[in-house]
Design a protein around this motif. Structure first.
Motif, PDB file in Angstrom:
ATOM      1  N   GLU A 232       0.816  -1.207   0.000  1.00 35.80           N
ATOM      2  CA  GLU A 232       0.000   0.000   0.000  1.00 35.80           C
ATOM      3  C   GLU A 232       0.851   1.260   0.000  1.00 35.80           C
ATOM      4  O   GLU A 232       0.455   2.286  -0.550  1.00 35.80           O
ATOM      5  CB  GLU A 232      -0.926  -0.006   1.220  1.00 35.80           C
ATOM      6  CG  GLU A 232      -2.130  -0.914   1.012  1.00 35.80           C
ATOM      7  CD  GLU A 232      -2.781  -1.319   2.327  1.00 35.80           C
ATOM      8  OE1 GLU A 232      -2.511  -0.670   3.362  1.00 35.80           O
ATOM      9  OE2 GLU A 232      -3.545  -2.300   2.322  1.00 35.80           O
ATOM     10  N   ASN A 233       1.996   1.196   0.643  1.00 42.11           N
ATOM     11  CA  ASN A 233       2.786   2.407   0.767  1.00 42.11           C
ATOM     12  C   ASN A 233       4.272   2.077   0.848  1.00 42.11           C
ATOM     13  O   ASN A 233       4.876   2.100   1.923  1.00 42.11           O
ATOM     14  CB  ASN A 233       2.308   3.151   2.037  1.00 42.11           C
ATOM     15  CG  ASN A 233       3.028   4.465   2.206  1.00 42.11           C
ATOM     16  OD1 ASN A 233       3.728   4.924   1.298  1.00 42.11           O
ATOM     17  ND2 ASN A 233       2.884   5.051   3.369  1.00 42.11           N
ATOM     18  N   PRO A 234       4.894   1.767  -0.301  1.00 44.05           N
ATOM     19  CA  PRO A 234       6.296   1.323  -0.275  1.00 44.05           C
ATOM     20  C   PRO A 234       7.241   2.391   0.266  1.00 44.05           C
ATOM     21  O   PRO A 234       8.245   2.071   0.895  1.00 44.05           O
ATOM     22  CB  PRO A 234       6.601   0.980  -1.729  1.00 44.05           C
ATOM     23  CG  PRO A 234       5.486   1.527  -2.536  1.00 44.05           C
ATOM     24  CD  PRO A 234       4.326   1.746  -1.642  1.00 44.05           C
ATOM     25  N   GLU A 235       6.918   3.658   0.053  1.00 45.73           N
ATOM     26  CA  GLU A 235       7.846   4.732   0.419  1.00 45.73           C
ATOM     27  C   GLU A 235       8.207   4.717   1.912  1.00 45.73           C
ATOM     28  O   GLU A 235       9.343   4.980   2.285  1.00 45.73           O
ATOM     29  CB  GLU A 235       7.257   6.100   0.042  1.00 45.73           C
ATOM     30  CG  GLU A 235       7.175   6.352  -1.458  1.00 45.73           C
ATOM     31  CD  GLU A 235       8.482   6.056  -2.192  1.00 45.73           C
ATOM     32  OE1 GLU A 235       9.549   6.437  -1.683  1.00 45.73           O
ATOM     33  OE2 GLU A 235       8.431   5.412  -3.273  1.00 45.73           O
ATOM     34  N   SER A 236       7.199   4.415   2.759  1.00 46.83           N
ATOM     35  CA  SER A 236       7.448   4.506   4.199  1.00 46.83           C
ATOM     36  C   SER A 236       8.271   3.358   4.746  1.00 46.83           C
ATOM     37  O   SER A 236       8.634   3.375   5.908  1.00 46.83           O
ATOM     38  CB  SER A 236       6.127   4.552   4.963  1.00 46.83           C
ATOM     39  OG  SER A 236       5.149   5.199   4.225  1.00 46.83           O
ATOM     40  N   TYR A 237       8.501   2.353   3.939  1.00 46.21           N
ATOM     41  CA  TYR A 237       9.181   1.182   4.503  1.00 46.21           C
ATOM     42  C   TYR A 237      10.498   0.879   3.808  1.00 46.21           C
ATOM     43  O   TYR A 237      11.026  -0.216   3.927  1.00 46.21           O
ATOM     44  CB  TYR A 237       8.250  -0.034   4.445  1.00 46.21           C
ATOM     45  CG  TYR A 237       7.025   0.156   5.306  1.00 46.21           C
ATOM     46  CD1 TYR A 237       7.056  -0.159   6.659  1.00 46.21           C
ATOM     47  CD2 TYR A 237       5.846   0.672   4.771  1.00 46.21           C
ATOM     48  CE1 TYR A 237       5.952   0.041   7.465  1.00 46.21           C
ATOM     49  CE2 TYR A 237       4.732   0.880   5.564  1.00 46.21           C
ATOM     50  CZ  TYR A 237       4.794   0.564   6.918  1.00 46.21           C
ATOM     51  OH  TYR A 237       3.705   0.762   7.711  1.00 46.21           O
ATOM     52  N   LYS A 238      11.028   1.870   3.082  1.00 47.26           N
ATOM     53  CA  LYS A 238      12.286   1.635   2.366  1.00 47.26           C
ATOM     54  C   LYS A 238      13.397   1.236   3.323  1.00 47.26           C
ATOM     55  O   LYS A 238      14.306   0.496   2.962  1.00 47.26           O
ATOM     56  CB  LYS A 238      12.692   2.895   1.598  1.00 47.26           C
ATOM     57  CG  LYS A 238      11.735   3.284   0.486  1.00 47.26           C
ATOM     58  CD  LYS A 238      11.964   2.479  -0.775  1.00 47.26           C
ATOM     59  CE  LYS A 238      10.998   2.974  -1.833  1.00 47.26           C
ATOM     60  NZ  LYS A 238      10.938   2.177  -3.028  1.00 47.26           N
ATOM     61  N   ASP A 239      13.298   1.714   4.565  1.00 43.52           N
ATOM     62  CA  ASP A 239      14.360   1.416   5.520  1.00 43.52           C
ATOM     63  C   ASP A 239      14.417  -0.066   5.893  1.00 43.52           C
ATOM     64  O   ASP A 239      15.394  -0.535   6.463  1.00 43.52           O
ATOM     65  CB  ASP A 239      14.166   2.259   6.790  1.00 43.52           C
ATOM     66  CG  ASP A 239      12.824   1.991   7.442  1.00 43.52           C
ATOM     67  OD1 ASP A 239      11.819   1.911   6.693  1.00 43.52           O
ATOM     68  OD2 ASP A 239      12.749   1.828   8.680  1.00 43.52           O
ATOM     69  N   LEU A 240      13.348  -0.788   5.559  1.00 42.64           N
ATOM     70  CA  LEU A 240      13.327  -2.214   5.899  1.00 42.64           C
ATOM     71  C   LEU A 240      14.073  -3.066   4.872  1.00 42.64           C
ATOM     72  O   LEU A 240      14.317  -4.249   5.104  1.00 42.64           O
ATOM     73  CB  LEU A 240      11.885  -2.711   5.994  1.00 42.64           C
ATOM     74  CG  LEU A 240      11.132  -2.362   7.276  1.00 42.64           C
ATOM     75  CD1 LEU A 240       9.716  -2.882   7.190  1.00 42.64           C
ATOM     76  CD2 LEU A 240      11.846  -2.978   8.473  1.00 42.64           C
ATOM     77  N   THR A 241      14.421  -2.447   3.731  1.00 41.77           N
ATOM     78  CA  THR A 241      15.027  -3.226   2.651  1.00 41.77           C
ATOM     79  C   THR A 241      16.216  -4.030   3.147  1.00 41.77           C
ATOM     80  O   THR A 241      16.332  -5.229   2.878  1.00 41.77           O
ATOM     81  CB  THR A 241      15.470  -2.304   1.502  1.00 41.77           C
ATOM     82  OG1 THR A 241      14.441  -1.369   1.259  1.00 41.77           O
ATOM     83  CG2 THR A 241      15.755  -3.090   0.251  1.00 41.77           C
ATOM     84  N   GLY A 242      17.098  -3.347   3.910  1.00 38.93           N
ATOM     85  CA  GLY A 242      18.291  -4.029   4.408  1.00 38.93           C
ATOM     86  C   GLY A 242      17.946  -5.266   5.214  1.00 38.93           C
ATOM     87  O   GLY A 242      18.493  -6.356   4.970  1.00 38.93           O
ATOM     88  N   SER A 243      16.978  -5.113   6.133  1.00 42.97           N
ATOM     89  CA  SER A 243      16.596  -6.256   6.979  1.00 42.97           C
ATOM     90  C   SER A 243      16.052  -7.396   6.129  1.00 42.97           C
ATOM     91  O   SER A 243      16.396  -8.563   6.334  1.00 42.97           O
ATOM     92  CB  SER A 243      15.524  -5.848   7.979  1.00 42.97           C
ATOM     93  OG  SER A 243      15.757  -4.566   8.465  1.00 42.97           O
TER      94      SER A 243
END
Lengths: 987, 149
Positions: A232-243
């Motif tokens: 729904e909202n990829p922008e807010s979770y970009k920081d999770l990419t690494g994990s």
């Protein structure tokens, strides 16, 4: 659970299998369920089963109501009730008892109670409110099993409004020491998020904690929530990419406990979930995508084993690679992987390969190239699903050169599966989309019937949601096209755009300013490259749109300029007339209200096919000494007989003029939209007509040999159809599969026998079916209009081919006149006209006949065809006054009474709506409507002059329509009634 | 996942689990249509179907058809493996499962399914863990079965 218990568990399976109640499916003949099931299997008929279940349900009902029934017995009863429900019988009386069982039973009884509740009820059921307190109590229980049951039922179904009542308790469970509870709590919250996202917003931080849970199962469960959130909202979770990348790397590297392996592949479910999340995160984001390239490559590499589960991972991986920002090295590997899928002998993998190809060719059409042969094979696959996916793939690689063949293939498919509504929907959309790309690429060199067919597709069909969406989609895409640079769009495409905007712009009216479409159209008019013909289409569209004050002002402005001195030099009368009409319309509010009623769009227009409104004029003219009217066909014949003039140059106009003076009707009884827009009373002119000839008849292109030994023969097709050379356009999708050099002479290298078969197949495609025979409705008779089309490059083979066309006489139908077959020069068609009348009224008649033909060097041959005609085709409105109707009514002897269904619409009285429906479908004439009664008249075509009449008297009686039919002919009322019933049930 | 159906070769429904709220009438219509469509397909055909706006994944094990409906973007192959894992679980639990086991003990089959899939999503894919949870609950039953009533 204590360790002791856990140890005992390992010994359980063997214990259970010895038990008579549970375990290895021992039939439990003593139990009541066992008896019931056995009883059912011994029965032979559905009727007996019904009887038995009814008895069973009655006994259940009695037992549940009895106060002496213990909870233990109730559990057993509930299982039987579930069984009856599964067989399709209602046991709704037991629902409340299921809840009671969940409330009051011991742990085990509760388990069955909860199960019954989750099977019987759904989220919206009010019964569930009774369960809230029980669930709350169980969630707080110290018994783990009770907590698990409560969490299970909560994530299964829970009333939305009651979520706040249990949310704190469920949240608490996120920190429970047992991982199974934490996992179920996470999934319950996921479910809450799906049904009421706002209520769980405050616990997002706790989701993060779940993601970092030491138990991989809890972490996996939390990914469900994250997939949803990120989607729904990829922008807010970009920081999770690494994990996510780290987790995936660990999983792929086999760092998880072996418990999570599935057929020795580490946690495939988790891998796929992560790949999907990465796809959402990396979409159109180069930075984020770069973080995941390595792990994607590793996933591809690791998933090598030849097992379904590795293919599942590979497929997801390929999808992700093609979704994120592209990296050529990875793309190459993914393409190779797709190749393995497509070439696999396993049908499931082949299907997925095609699917993946469909997905990737949007980025690079060349990827389909190596798989040409497989695609061709799949096109004729015995499994429809494969076929359909192949068509979907072809649709993606459609371009100006192969469009004809692909559309033909699609239609072929459509014909085979006409009962599957989703297929029709798909192909409709496919065709629609194809049109857009194709119009803009090669619009002007296209045959005129292609856009006409497309418009028909848009206008046809009931007014359901899908049609609306299709139309709205068309309108929206056209508006955005017009907002861009229009100079390069082909004229014919602009015409289609104008028509669609004129008809369907109202669909988007709510959300945009009403003048915007008008302004776009006006801009088209001002551009120099717009041809006169297109201008007239644009003006037509503006006329239809002229409803709101803004558009009226705009229209007036345009017209003034048009009619002013600037354009007065223009000799085109059509344009002038249209502009003049629009001018008058824009100045006269009352006229506008009458011509363009706001709610009138959805109703089909009434067309007086007998042209009776001209009767007065005609009789005056006759009285003044004018010659009686002769149809163009008759005139032609007269002239031929007289041999007075050479008709050569005018020969072409025969089918054209025919269609222009008639209301054409395909057997499907649908009017073509181009004619509809013409007869909408605004304007009809000859310029328009001459382009429309294609719409009145169906052309059967002799498409054959679509695929040759070496591939695709599309080039041959388009070269044959278009005398003008193809305009070369810069085309990124230009199919590399159709080398222009590949042309094939049909007659030279082939065996005579084969050639014959080929000839026959291309010739008689659809002969004998409805396709090649068109019905043209004229004021006095039904005409059969038969056309045969040949593709242009084969005309030398077929020249002078058709010798005779003959209709068998039979009991109920006769042919009163017919013309010889005639080839229409330059159209590569042969035409003949026959007049057919119904001798005896009947619901449906079969028309059969023979067509004989001869090839230049061959024996004469014959082909049979048949065609069914309904009474509808032979009915005409009968215009009489109320007084005459009364006199006729009394004199007719055969009558019939019946109650019919009333049609209800929003805008009309039921009686008017019903009569309108009948009028529209059966061409009846509504003489008068007084109060709750209406009188209707029609006649049957019978030779020259007036045929036998039938009168209908209709009266609204409660919620049905009492119809009384009278006619001098015995069979007519009966057959007509049948069609009335049919027409009303279809409405 | 939207729903799961188990039915026999004769078209008799053996198990139905709905993860989306639908009325009784809709459920009946969907299962009737699907059973008909799937039974009409030949054994060598593809296990995937596009049906209305759903994707159907089905597989036949002996006389039983297992059929799942998933959303468009879901992975078909993994759904096929979900079916397979469920069959493995049933097999392990009943010990070489057959259709009769599921007919006579359908409530057990439901309990196993609930432990494996929750709200339409795979919650526990480890065979050991699912069976452990089921057996813990069953154990209680055994114990209580001995209790005097």
């Amino acid at each position: 659970m204590s360790d002791v218990v856990e140890k005992t568990l390992s010994a359980l399976p063997s214990l259970l299998s010895l038990d008579s109640q549970a375990g290895a499916g021992k039939l439990s003949p003593s139990s009541k369920l066992g008896n019931l099931i056995k009883g059912i299997t011994e029965l032979t008929s559905k009727h007996e089963e019904e009887k038995l279940i009814k008895k069973e349900l009655e006994s259940i009902k009695e037992q549940v109501a009895s106060p002496n029934t213990t909870m233990r017995q109730m559990k057993e009863i509930m299982v039987r009730a579930i069984y009856c429900e599964m067989l399709g019988y209602q046991a709704s009386f037991s629902y409340i008892h299921a809840i009671k069982l969940a409330q009051q039973g011991s742990v085990l009884e509760k388990r069955v109670g909860y199960l019954a509740v989750s099977l019987f009820l759904n989220e919206t059921d009010e019964f569930l409110l009774l369960l809230v307190n029980t669930v709350l109590k169980d969630l707080q229980s110290t018994n783990l099993i009770e907590v698990c049951m409560a969490l299970t039922v909560v994530s299964q179904m829970f009333p939305k409004d009651m979520i706040p009542a249990i949310l704190p308790v469920v949240e608490e469970k996120l920190t429970h020491p047992k991982e199974i509870i934490r996992r179920k709590a996470v999934l319950a919250l996921y479910k809450f998020y799906l049904i009421a996202p706002n209520q769980v917003q405050h616990i997002h931080s706790k989701f993060r904690k779940a993601l970092c849970d030491k138990d991989p199962g809890v972490m996996t469960a939390s990914l469900h929530i994250y997939l949803q959130l990120i989607k729904e909202n990829p922008e807010s979770y970009k920081d999770l990419t690494g994990s996510m990348v780290t987790i995936l790397r660990q999983v792929v590297g086999g760092k998880l406990p072996l418990d999570f392996n599935y057929h020795s592949v580490p946690a495939p479910w988790l891998q796929i979930q992560l790949l999907r999340i990465l796809a959402y995160l990396g979409k159109e984001d180069q930075g984020t995508s770069e973080m995941m390239y390595d792990v994607l490559e590793e996933s591809l590499r690791r998933a090598e084993m030849n097992h379904n589960i590795t293919y599942a991972i590979l497929f997801e991986c390929v999808k992700t690679i093609y979704t994120v920002h592209p990296k050529s090295q990875l793309l190459e590997k993914a393409a190779e992987c797709i190749g393995n899928f497509v070439l696999s002998p396993k049908i499931n993998l082949k299907y997925l390969g095609l699917k993946a190809l469909t997905y990737v060719v949007q980025q690079d059409a060349n990827l389909a190239l190596p798989h040409q042969m497989t695609i061709i094979e799949c096109l004729d696959h015995s499994d429809v699903i494969i076929k359909r996916e192949t068509l979907e793939l072809l649709f993606r690689i459609t371009n100006a050169q192969n469009v004809t063949v692909i559309v033909e293939k699609m239609l072929e498919f459509l014909r085979l599966t006409c009962d599957d509504y989703s297929t029709i929907d798909l192909v409709g959309k496919v065709a629609e989309l194809t049109m857009n790309s194709v119009f803009s690429l090669g619009g002007d060199v296209m045959q005129p019937d292609i856009p006409n067919n497309f418009l028909r597709l848009l206008a046809e069909g009931v007014d359901n949601v899908e049609d609306r969406q299709l139309r709205l989609f068309a309108v929206d895409s056209y508006v955005s096209l017009l907002q861009g640079v229009t100079a390069k769009l082909p004229q014919r495409f602009l015409q289609v755009i104008s028509w669609v905007l004129g008809e369907y712009s109202y669909l988007r009216e709510e959300e945009s300013d009403p003048g915007s479409v008008m302004r776009l159209l006006a801009r088209l008019l001002d551009q120099r490259h717009t041809s006169t013909e297109t201008r007239s289409w644009v003006l037509g569209a503006m006329t239809k749109l002229c409803s709101s004050p803004v558009s009226v002002a705009l229209a007036r402005d345009v017209c003034e300029r048009y009619l002013s001195s600037l354009y007065s030099g223009s000799l085109n009368t059509v344009l002038r007339q249209k502009a003049q009409e629009l001018m008058i319309l824009s100045q006269d509010t009352k006229l506008r209200a009458r011509v363009l009623p706001a709610e009138g769009r959805l109703e089909s227009l009434e067309v007086d096919s007998s042209l009776s409104f001209l009767d007065g004029y005609v009789s005056e003219a006759l009285a003044a000494g004018a010659a009686p009217y002769k149809s163009p066909h008759q005139r032609q014949e007269d002239l031929v007989q007289e041999k007075a003039l050479s008709l050569e140059p005018y020969g072409l106009s025969l089918p054209v003029s025919l269609s222009s003076c008639s209301i054409t009707d395909r057997l499907t009884d649908r009017r073509s939209p181009t004619l509809l827009s013409m007869s909408s009373g605004l304007s009809g002119n000859s310029t328009e007509l001459s382009h429309q000839e294609g719409s009145t008849t169906l052309k059967l292109e002799g498409v054959k040999r679509v695929w040759g030994k070496d591939g695709y023969l599309a080039q041959q097709q388009s070269a044959g159809e278009t005398p003008t050379p193809l305009v070369e356009l810069p085309n990124p999708l230009l199919s590399p599969q159709s080398p222009p050099s590949q042309t094939q002479k049909p007659s030279s290298g082939l065996e005579p026998d084969q050639e014959k078969r080929q000839l026959a197949s291309s010739l008689f495609v659809g002969l004998g079916s409805h396709n090649s025979v068109c019905l043209v409705r004229l004021p006095s008779t039904v005409w059969l209009f038969i056309k045969h089309c040949q593709s242009a490059n084969q005309s030398h083979v077929f020249k002078a081919l058709f010798k005779r066309f003959y209709i068998n006489s039979c009991q109920s139908i006769s042919c009163i006149s017919g013309s010889p077959l005639k080839e229409v020069k330059g159209h590569s068609v042969s035409v003949c006209l026959h007049t057919v009348v119904m001798k005896r009224a009947s619901v449906q008649v079969e028309l059969a006949g023979l067509l004989s033909y001869q090839r230049p060097l061959g024996q004469p041959q014959a082909a049979q065809f048949s065609l069914s005609l309904s009474l509808k085709h032979f009915l005409r409105p009968l215009t009489v006054s109320t007084g005459d109707y009364g006199k006729m009514w009394l004199s007719f002897s055969h009558d019939l009474k019946q109650n019919l269904r009333l049609v209800t619409t929003e805008h009309q009285e039921p009686l008017t709506a019903t009569l309108d429906a009948l009028k529209g479908k059966l061409h009846l004439h509504v003489v008068d409507i007084i109060g709750s009664e209406g009188i209707v008249a029609c006649r049957l075509l019978q030779g020259p002059g007036q045929g036998q009449p039938c009168l209908l008297h209709c009266r609204v009686n409660a919620d049905s329509l009492a119809v009384w039919l009278r006619s001098p002919v015995p069979e007519l009322p009966d057959s007509l009634l049948y069609h009335c019933q049919k027409a009303l049930t279809e409405t | 996942m939207q729903f799961m159906l188990l039915f026999s070769r004769q078209g008799k429904l053996r198990l139905q689990k709905w993860y989306v709220p639908l009325s009784d009438k809709e459920r009946k219509k969907i299962s009737r249509d699907l059973v008909q469509t799937i039974l009409a397909r030949k054994p060598k055909m593809c296990s995937f179907l596009e049906w209305r706006d759903l994707k159907i994944v089905y597989k036949r094990y002996a006389s039983l058809y297992f059929c799942c409906a998933v959303e468009d973007q879901d992975n078909e192959l993994i759904t096929l493996e979900i079916i397979h894992r469920y069959v493995e679980l049933l097999d392990k639990y009943f010990g070489s499962v057959c259709e009769l086991d599921i007919i006579f003990n359908f409530e057990k089959a439901y309990f196993i399914l609930d432990e494996f899939l929750l709200g339409g999503e795979a919650q526990e894919t480890s065979k050991k863990n699912v069976l452990k949870a089921i057996e813990q609950a069953d154990l209680l039953q055994e114990v209580c079965g001995l209790c005097p009533r």
